[in-house]
Design an enzyme around this catalytic site. Structure first.
Site, PDB file in Angstrom:
ATOM      1  N   CYS A 133      57.055 -17.421   7.581  1.00  0.00           N
ATOM      2  CA  CYS A 133      56.852 -18.065   8.876  1.00  0.00           C
ATOM      3  C   CYS A 133      55.485 -17.702   9.448  1.00  0.00           C
ATOM      4  O   CYS A 133      55.290 -16.580   9.930  1.00  0.00           O
ATOM      5  CB  CYS A 133      57.956 -17.670   9.849  1.00  0.00           C
ATOM      6  SG  CYS A 133      57.806 -18.440  11.477  1.00  0.00           S
ATOM      7  N   CYS A 136      55.486 -17.130  13.272  1.00  0.00           N
ATOM      8  CA  CYS A 136      56.092 -15.844  13.640  1.00  0.00           C
ATOM      9  C   CYS A 136      55.150 -14.676  13.387  1.00  0.00           C
ATOM     10  O   CYS A 136      54.989 -13.791  14.233  1.00  0.00           O
ATOM     11  CB  CYS A 136      57.381 -15.618  12.840  1.00  0.00           C
ATOM     12  SG  CYS A 136      58.591 -16.936  12.927  1.00  0.00           S
ATOM     13  N   ASP A 137      54.536 -14.647  12.203  1.00  0.00           N
ATOM     14  CA  ASP A 137      53.860 -13.438  11.744  1.00  0.00           C
ATOM     15  C   ASP A 137      52.356 -13.551  11.598  1.00  0.00           C
ATOM     16  O   ASP A 137      51.674 -12.536  11.434  1.00  0.00           O
ATOM     17  CB  ASP A 137      54.460 -13.004  10.398  1.00  0.00           C
ATOM     18  CG  ASP A 137      55.936 -12.681  10.504  1.00  0.00           C
ATOM     19  OD1 ASP A 137      56.344 -12.154  11.553  1.00  0.00           O
ATOM     20  OD2 ASP A 137      56.687 -12.957   9.548  1.00  0.00           O
TER      21      ASP A 137
END
Length: 310
Positions: A133, A136-137
Protein backbone atom coordinates in the site's frame (compact mmCIF):
# COMPACT_ATOMS: atom_id res chain seq x y z
CA UNK A 1 -29.17 -22.84 15.24
CA UNK A 2 -28.23 -19.29 16.25
CA UNK A 3 -30.62 -16.56 15.09
CA UNK A 4 -30.01 -12.86 14.61
CA UNK A 5 -31.50 -9.95 12.66
CA UNK A 6 -28.33 -9.56 10.61
CA UNK A 7 -25.27 -11.75 10.11
CA UNK A 8 -22.02 -10.07 9.11
CA UNK A 9 -19.29 -12.24 7.60
CA UNK A 10 -15.88 -10.71 8.19
CA UNK A 11 -14.47 -8.87 11.20
CA UNK A 12 -12.35 -6.28 9.44
CA UNK A 13 -13.00 -2.55 9.36
CA UNK A 14 -16.07 -2.99 7.15
CA UNK A 15 -17.60 -5.79 9.20
CA UNK A 16 -17.03 -4.11 12.55
CA UNK A 17 -18.43 -0.80 11.27
CA UNK A 18 -21.46 -2.65 9.91
CA UNK A 19 -22.01 -4.26 13.30
CA UNK A 20 -21.67 -0.91 15.04
CA UNK A 21 -24.24 0.82 12.84
CA UNK A 22 -26.65 -2.12 12.82
CA UNK A 23 -26.53 -2.48 16.61
CA UNK A 24 -26.95 1.26 17.16
CA UNK A 25 -30.03 1.08 14.94
CA UNK A 26 -31.60 -1.34 17.40
CA UNK A 27 -31.23 -4.68 15.65
CA UNK A 28 -29.34 -7.80 16.70
CA UNK A 29 -26.03 -8.21 14.87
CA UNK A 30 -23.59 -11.12 14.80
CA UNK A 31 -20.16 -10.95 13.18
CA UNK A 32 -18.57 -14.24 12.11
CA UNK A 33 -14.89 -14.52 11.22
CA UNK A 34 -12.55 -17.47 11.05
CA UNK A 35 -9.34 -15.59 11.83
CA UNK A 36 -8.05 -12.68 13.88
CA UNK A 37 -10.24 -9.63 14.20
CA UNK A 38 -9.14 -6.83 11.92
CA UNK A 39 -7.61 -8.93 9.16
CA UNK A 40 -4.77 -7.12 7.40
CA UNK A 41 -5.25 -3.98 9.49
CA UNK A 42 -3.76 -5.76 12.48
CA UNK A 43 -0.46 -5.93 10.56
CA UNK A 44 -0.15 -2.16 10.06
CA UNK A 45 2.70 -0.76 12.09
CA UNK A 46 1.71 2.91 11.87
CA UNK A 47 -1.74 4.04 10.69
CA UNK A 48 -1.38 7.74 9.94
CA UNK A 49 -3.86 8.43 7.10
CA UNK A 50 -7.13 7.73 8.91
CA UNK A 51 -8.75 11.13 9.55
CA UNK A 52 -8.97 12.02 13.22
CA UNK A 53 -6.38 9.48 14.39
CA UNK A 54 -3.24 11.52 14.77
CA UNK A 55 -0.52 11.07 15.85
CA UNK A 56 -0.40 7.69 14.15
CA UNK A 57 -1.20 4.51 16.00
CA UNK A 58 -0.70 0.87 15.14
CA UNK A 59 -3.36 -1.18 13.40
CA UNK A 60 -3.99 -3.44 16.39
CA UNK A 61 -4.89 -0.47 18.60
CA UNK A 62 -7.20 0.97 15.96
CA UNK A 63 -9.07 -2.26 15.33
CA UNK A 64 -9.33 -3.00 19.07
CA UNK A 65 -11.07 0.33 19.63
CA UNK A 66 -13.43 -0.35 16.73
CA UNK A 67 -14.20 -3.82 18.11
CA UNK A 68 -14.89 -2.50 21.60
CA UNK A 69 -17.13 0.21 20.16
CA UNK A 70 -19.18 -2.30 18.15
CA UNK A 71 -19.49 -4.65 21.13
CA UNK A 72 -20.50 -1.78 23.43
CA UNK A 73 -23.59 -1.24 21.31
CA UNK A 74 -24.44 -4.94 21.32
CA UNK A 75 -22.66 -6.56 18.39
CA UNK A 76 -21.65 -10.18 19.09
CA UNK A 77 -18.44 -11.53 17.56
CA UNK A 78 -18.11 -15.26 16.92
CA UNK A 79 -15.02 -17.12 15.71
CA UNK A 80 -16.21 -19.71 13.20
CA UNK A 81 -15.54 -20.74 9.61
CA UNK A 82 -18.39 -20.20 7.19
CA UNK A 83 -18.90 -23.07 4.75
CA UNK A 84 -21.94 -21.97 2.76
CA UNK A 85 -24.60 -19.29 2.40
CA UNK A 86 -28.17 -20.03 1.25
CA UNK A 87 -31.42 -18.12 1.18
CA UNK A 88 -34.78 -19.78 1.77
CA UNK A 89 -37.75 -17.45 1.40
CA UNK A 90 -36.74 -14.43 3.53
CA UNK A 91 -34.16 -16.28 5.64
CA UNK A 92 -30.42 -16.46 5.11
CA UNK A 93 -28.95 -19.78 6.27
CA UNK A 94 -25.23 -19.59 7.03
CA UNK A 95 -23.59 -22.94 7.68
CA UNK A 96 -20.28 -22.93 9.54
CA UNK A 97 -18.07 -25.54 11.16
CA UNK A 98 -19.37 -24.97 14.69
CA UNK A 99 -22.97 -23.89 14.17
CA UNK A 100 -25.66 -22.85 11.69
CA UNK A 101 -26.81 -19.24 11.72
CA UNK A 102 -30.10 -17.73 10.59
CA UNK A 103 -30.95 -14.10 9.78
CA UNK A 104 -33.18 -11.87 7.66
CA UNK A 105 -30.28 -9.75 6.40
CA UNK A 106 -26.67 -10.58 5.60
CA UNK A 107 -23.64 -8.34 5.14
CA UNK A 108 -20.70 -9.88 3.29
CA UNK A 109 -17.43 -8.16 4.25
CA UNK A 110 -14.72 -10.74 3.61
CA UNK A 111 -12.24 -8.33 2.02
CA UNK A 112 -9.51 -9.00 -0.51
CA UNK A 113 -5.99 -10.29 -0.17
CA UNK A 114 -2.86 -8.97 -1.88
CA UNK A 115 -1.19 -11.36 -4.27
CA UNK A 116 2.36 -12.14 -3.19
CA UNK A 117 5.60 -12.80 -5.02
CA UNK A 118 6.34 -15.72 -2.67
CA UNK A 119 10.07 -15.06 -2.67
CA UNK A 120 12.64 -15.10 0.15
CA UNK A 121 12.48 -11.96 2.27
CA UNK A 122 8.94 -10.95 1.34
CA UNK A 123 7.32 -12.38 4.45
CA UNK A 124 10.30 -11.70 6.70
CA UNK A 125 10.43 -7.96 5.89
CA UNK A 126 6.69 -7.28 5.78
CA UNK A 127 6.06 -3.96 7.59
CA UNK A 128 9.84 -3.49 7.71
CA UNK A 129 10.19 -2.25 4.15
CA UNK A 130 7.87 -4.60 2.28
CA UNK A 131 4.46 -3.07 1.66
CA UNK A 132 1.36 -3.53 -0.49
CA UNK A 133 0.00 0.00 0.00
CA UNK A 134 1.79 3.11 -1.27
CA UNK A 135 -0.70 5.55 0.24
CA UNK A 136 -0.31 3.86 3.63
CA UNK A 137 3.46 3.51 3.78
CA UNK A 138 4.99 5.68 1.06
CA UNK A 139 5.49 8.77 3.28
CA UNK A 140 7.75 6.74 5.59
CA UNK A 141 10.32 6.56 2.76
CA UNK A 142 10.52 10.20 1.76
CA UNK A 143 13.67 11.08 -0.21
CA UNK A 144 14.83 7.48 -0.27
CA UNK A 145 15.26 4.93 -3.05
CA UNK A 146 12.49 2.37 -3.37
CA UNK A 147 11.40 -0.44 -5.67
CA UNK A 148 7.93 -1.06 -7.09
CA UNK A 149 7.10 -4.49 -8.49
CA UNK A 150 4.35 -4.96 -11.09
CA UNK A 151 3.27 -3.75 -14.51
CA UNK A 152 -0.47 -3.09 -14.37
CA UNK A 153 -2.47 0.06 -13.67
CA UNK A 154 -2.03 -0.25 -9.91
CA UNK A 155 1.75 -0.63 -10.08
CA UNK A 156 2.11 2.26 -12.54
CA UNK A 157 -0.22 4.57 -10.59
CA UNK A 158 1.49 3.78 -7.30
CA UNK A 159 4.95 4.27 -8.85
CA UNK A 160 3.88 7.72 -10.05
CA UNK A 161 2.49 8.54 -6.60
CA UNK A 162 5.69 7.36 -4.92
CA UNK A 163 7.87 9.31 -7.36
CA UNK A 164 6.59 12.49 -5.69
CA UNK A 165 7.84 11.24 -2.33
CA UNK A 166 10.91 9.13 -2.99
CA UNK A 167 14.31 10.14 -4.27
CA UNK A 168 14.14 7.40 -6.90
CA UNK A 169 11.66 4.69 -7.89
CA UNK A 170 12.78 1.50 -9.61
CA UNK A 171 9.74 0.04 -11.41
CA UNK A 172 10.29 -3.66 -12.06
CA UNK A 173 8.14 -5.76 -14.39
CA UNK A 174 8.73 -9.31 -15.55
CA UNK A 175 7.44 -8.80 -19.11
CA UNK A 176 8.84 -6.80 -22.05
CA UNK A 177 6.29 -4.00 -21.71
CA UNK A 178 3.97 -2.60 -19.05
CA UNK A 179 0.36 -3.85 -18.97
CA UNK A 180 -1.04 -0.53 -17.79
CA UNK A 181 -2.92 2.07 -19.83
CA UNK A 182 -0.91 3.88 -22.51
CA UNK A 183 -1.28 7.22 -20.74
CA UNK A 184 0.25 5.77 -17.57
CA UNK A 185 3.11 4.26 -19.56
CA UNK A 186 3.88 7.66 -21.08
CA UNK A 187 3.80 9.32 -17.67
CA UNK A 188 6.18 6.68 -16.31
CA UNK A 189 8.62 7.29 -19.16
CA UNK A 190 8.43 11.05 -18.66
CA UNK A 191 9.04 10.99 -14.92
CA UNK A 192 12.78 11.61 -14.36
CA UNK A 193 13.13 9.76 -11.05
CA UNK A 194 11.43 6.54 -12.23
CA UNK A 195 13.75 3.96 -13.77
CA UNK A 196 12.01 1.13 -15.60
CA UNK A 197 13.34 -2.42 -15.51
CA UNK A 198 11.54 -4.68 -18.00
CA UNK A 199 12.05 -8.43 -18.48
CA UNK A 200 13.11 -8.42 -14.84
CA UNK A 201 12.04 -10.82 -12.11
CA UNK A 202 12.64 -10.13 -8.43
CA UNK A 203 14.16 -13.21 -6.83
CA UNK A 204 14.93 -12.10 -3.29
CA UNK A 205 14.45 -9.21 -0.88
CA UNK A 206 17.51 -8.56 1.26
CA UNK A 207 18.12 -6.67 4.45
CA UNK A 208 19.05 -6.73 8.10
CA UNK A 209 16.46 -5.22 10.42
CA UNK A 210 14.84 -3.52 7.43
CA UNK A 211 15.03 -3.83 3.64
CA UNK A 212 18.35 -2.77 2.10
CA UNK A 213 18.17 -4.15 -1.46
CA UNK A 214 16.61 -6.62 -3.88
CA UNK A 215 18.17 -9.25 -6.06
CA UNK A 216 16.64 -9.66 -9.51
CA UNK A 217 17.23 -11.44 -12.80
CA UNK A 218 17.01 -9.44 -16.04
CA UNK A 219 16.69 -11.23 -19.37
CA UNK A 220 18.43 -9.67 -22.38
CA UNK A 221 17.81 -11.81 -25.43
CA UNK A 222 19.43 -15.15 -24.67
CA UNK A 223 21.40 -13.94 -21.66
CA UNK A 224 20.45 -13.18 -18.09
CA UNK A 225 22.02 -10.62 -15.79
CA UNK A 226 21.81 -10.62 -12.01
CA UNK A 227 20.91 -7.22 -10.58
CA UNK A 228 21.30 -5.97 -7.04
CA UNK A 229 19.30 -2.79 -6.56
CA UNK A 230 19.74 -0.86 -3.29
CA UNK A 231 16.44 0.31 -1.80
CA UNK A 232 14.78 1.08 1.52
CA UNK A 233 11.40 -0.35 0.58
CA UNK A 234 9.72 -2.74 -1.84
CA UNK A 235 6.12 -2.01 -2.83
CA UNK A 236 4.44 -5.02 -4.42
CA UNK A 237 1.48 -4.56 -6.77
CA UNK A 238 0.88 -7.83 -8.57
CA UNK A 239 -2.88 -7.89 -8.13
CA UNK A 240 -5.42 -8.61 -5.42
CA UNK A 241 -7.83 -11.49 -4.95
CA UNK A 242 -11.30 -10.60 -3.62
CA UNK A 243 -12.65 -13.25 -1.25
CA UNK A 244 -15.84 -14.03 -3.16
CA UNK A 245 -15.98 -17.83 -3.05
CA UNK A 246 -19.11 -17.97 -0.86
CA UNK A 247 -21.01 -15.68 -3.25
CA UNK A 248 -19.29 -16.57 -6.49
CA UNK A 249 -22.46 -16.46 -8.63
CA UNK A 250 -23.17 -12.77 -7.95
CA UNK A 251 -22.34 -10.11 -10.60
CA UNK A 252 -18.72 -8.91 -10.56
CA UNK A 253 -16.62 -6.29 -12.28
CA UNK A 254 -13.61 -7.10 -14.47
CA UNK A 255 -11.42 -7.55 -11.41
CA UNK A 256 -13.78 -10.05 -9.81
CA UNK A 257 -15.15 -7.66 -7.17
CA UNK A 258 -18.82 -7.82 -6.22
CA UNK A 259 -21.10 -5.11 -7.57
CA UNK A 260 -23.57 -3.17 -5.40
CA UNK A 261 -25.54 0.05 -5.49
CA UNK A 262 -24.73 3.06 -3.28
CA UNK A 263 -26.62 1.48 -0.37
CA UNK A 264 -24.29 -1.56 -0.59
CA UNK A 265 -27.28 -3.64 -1.76
CA UNK A 266 -27.13 -6.50 -4.25
CA UNK A 267 -29.95 -7.75 -6.45
CA UNK A 268 -30.80 -10.26 -3.69
CA UNK A 269 -33.11 -8.60 -1.10
CA UNK A 270 -31.41 -8.35 2.27
CA UNK A 271 -27.91 -9.11 0.97
CA UNK A 272 -25.32 -6.33 1.32
CA UNK A 273 -21.63 -6.16 0.39
CA UNK A 274 -19.06 -3.96 2.18
CA UNK A 275 -15.35 -3.32 2.16
CA UNK A 276 -12.52 -4.41 -0.12
CA UNK A 277 -14.53 -7.27 -1.64
CA UNK A 278 -16.82 -4.69 -3.26
CA UNK A 279 -16.28 -3.03 -6.65
CA UNK A 280 -15.04 0.54 -6.02
CA UNK A 281 -12.21 2.89 -7.05
CA UNK A 282 -10.32 3.13 -3.74
CA UNK A 283 -9.61 0.44 -1.15
CA UNK A 284 -8.55 2.00 2.14
CA UNK A 285 -9.57 1.54 5.77
CA UNK A 286 -11.69 4.68 5.61
CA UNK A 287 -13.63 3.42 2.57
CA UNK A 288 -14.14 0.07 4.30
CA UNK A 289 -15.58 1.72 7.41
CA UNK A 290 -17.77 3.88 5.18
CA UNK A 291 -19.08 0.83 3.29
CA UNK A 292 -19.75 -1.01 6.54
CA UNK A 293 -21.57 1.91 8.09
CA UNK A 294 -23.82 2.26 5.06
CA UNK A 295 -24.47 -1.48 4.89
CA UNK A 296 -25.27 -1.67 8.61
CA UNK A 297 -27.66 1.27 8.41
CA UNK A 298 -29.58 -0.02 5.40
CA UNK A 299 -29.62 -3.59 6.70
CA UNK A 300 -31.40 -2.24 9.79
CA UNK A 301 -33.79 -0.32 7.54
CA UNK A 302 -34.48 -3.51 5.58
CA UNK A 303 -35.22 -5.45 8.79
CA UNK A 304 -37.54 -2.73 10.04
CA UNK A 305 -39.40 -2.64 6.73
CA UNK A 306 -39.92 -6.41 6.93
CA UNK A 307 -41.34 -6.00 10.42
CA UNK A 308 -39.53 -9.14 11.57
CA UNK A 309 -37.07 -7.69 14.08
CA UNK A 310 -36.13 -10.31 16.66
Amino acid sequence: MTKSDVIIIGAGAAGLSAGLYASRSGIDAIIIDQSQIGGQIAQIDSLENYPGFFPAQDGVSFIEQLKEQAMYFGTKIIKDTVISIDKKNQDFIVKATKDTYNSKALIYATGATHNHLNIPGEKEFFARGVSYCAICDGPFFKDREICVVGGGDSAASEALYLSKIAKKVNLIHRRNKLKCQKTLTERIKNTPNIELYLNTTVEQILGDKTVTSIQAKQTNGTTQDTLNLPCSAVFIFVGMSPQVSLLDTLPKDEGGYLITNEKMQTAIPGLFIAGDVRSKPLRQIITATSDGSIAGFFAAEYINELGTKS
